[in-house]
Write a protein that holds these residues in place. Structure first.
Motif, short mmCIF file in Angstrom:
data_model
loop_
_atom_site.label_atom_id
_atom_site.label_comp_id
_atom_site.label_asym_id
_atom_site.label_seq_id
_atom_site.Cartn_x
_atom_site.Cartn_y
_atom_site.Cartn_z
N MET A 1 -1.68 -6.54 47.57
CA MET A 1 -0.74 -7.23 48.04
C MET A 1 0.09 -7.53 46.65
SD MET A 1 0.78 -11.48 49.37
CE MET A 1 -0.43 -11.46 47.75
N GLN A 2 1.75 -7.13 46.75
CA GLN A 2 2.27 -7.62 45.57
C GLN A 2 2.86 -8.62 45.20
OE1 GLN A 2 4.26 -3.94 44.17
NE2 GLN A 2 5.45 -5.69 42.38
N ILE A 3 2.89 -9.67 44.01
CA ILE A 3 3.75 -10.38 43.70
C ILE A 3 5.26 -10.34 43.71
CG2 ILE A 3 4.14 -12.93 43.04
CD1 ILE A 3 1.16 -13.01 44.79
N GLU A 4 5.95 -11.28 44.54
CA GLU A 4 7.77 -11.36 44.47
C GLU A 4 8.04 -12.38 44.35
OE1 GLU A 4 9.14 -9.70 47.42
OE2 GLU A 4 8.00 -7.64 48.06
N THR A 5 9.26 -11.95 43.02
CA THR A 5 9.67 -13.34 42.82
C THR A 5 10.88 -13.72 43.38
OG1 THR A 5 10.06 -12.78 40.32
CG2 THR A 5 11.51 -14.15 41.27
N PRO A 6 10.57 -14.87 44.35
CA PRO A 6 12.07 -14.96 45.78
C PRO A 6 13.52 -14.85 44.59
CG PRO A 6 10.22 -16.49 44.68
CD PRO A 6 10.31 -16.10 43.63
N PRO A 7 14.05 -14.43 45.49
CA PRO A 7 15.91 -14.18 45.32
C PRO A 7 16.81 -15.91 45.10
CG PRO A 7 15.25 -13.62 47.19
CD PRO A 7 14.30 -14.25 47.41
N THR A 8 16.58 -15.68 44.20
CA THR A 8 17.94 -16.73 43.07
C THR A 8 19.68 -16.34 43.62
OG1 THR A 8 18.04 -16.28 41.16
CG2 THR A 8 16.27 -17.45 41.54
N GLU A 9 19.62 -15.29 44.17
CA GLU A 9 21.27 -15.70 44.68
C GLU A 9 20.78 -14.51 46.24
OE1 GLU A 9 23.40 -12.29 41.91
OE2 GLU A 9 23.03 -14.25 40.01
N LYS A 10 21.51 -14.92 46.64
CA LYS A 10 21.95 -14.82 48.43
C LYS A 10 22.59 -12.65 47.74
CE LYS A 10 25.27 -15.49 51.00
NZ LYS A 10 26.94 -16.30 51.62
#
Length: 189
Positions: A1-10
């Protein structure tokens, strides 16, 4: 699994089109077609919308989990068939039940009285030749502007997929049955 950065913009713009009834298809060989349709029915019912669920392959006396729950909350569900085709003693009778059931479902769609009509497992009577595909297409096209229709079942005809607004294909990756585990009440009924 690759960790992702949560989106901060729609990541999308607000849709600007008109609100209208949708044709929604849940198809494919994976589990979840009916379950997703029932979730949609519950969501609409929870908003106080009129919903009818028609099950083309279930018998009218069926008492699966969804029937018990829908009955408790006052959500209309109706079995129109006589069960699995391989259990049928008379396929001509099964075909007639599908045609009679379609007349009820068609009336529910065209009446405009329902926000959502679910046609669960309708693909089977279509691909068995029990229902005329063109009549189903014509009904979907003629439905009142605000009526949503959700169709489920394997091998949905391409003609329906072409006119649908939303199509989801459930893909089988792994199933407990393949490991010899039988269907379990509350999970697959």
């Amino acid at each position: 699994m690759q960790i992702e950065t949560p989106p901060t913009e729609k990541r999308y713009d607000k849709a600007e089109g008109e609100r209208r009834g949708l044709v929604i298809v849940n198809t494919g060989d994976g589990k979840g077609k009916s379950t997703a349709a029932f979730g949609l029915a519950l969501r609409a019912h929870g908003r106080g919308k009129a919903v009818k669920v028609f099950q083309f392959m279930k018998v009218p006396s069926a008492r699966f989990g969804e029937h018990r729950m829908f009955e408790q909350i006052g959500l209309s569900i109706e079995g129109l068939g006589d069960g699995f085709s391989w259990k049928s003693k008379d396929l001509d009778h099964s075909a007639q039940l599908a045609r009679d059931g379609w007349a009820k479902a068609r009336a529910a769609i065209l009446s405009g009285e329902n926000f959502l009509v679910v046609l669960d497992e309708i693909t089977y009577p279509l691909i068995y030749g029990w229902l005329p595909l063109q009549e189903v297409l014509d009904t979907l096209a003629a439905r009142p502007k605000d009526v949503h229709v959700c169709l489920t079942g394997r091998r949905c005809p391409e003609e329906i997929i072409a006119i649908a607004d939303t199509v989801t294909e459930m893909k089988l990756i792994k199933h407990a049955f393949q490991a010899g585990i039988p269907a379990q009440r509350g999970i697959e009924d």
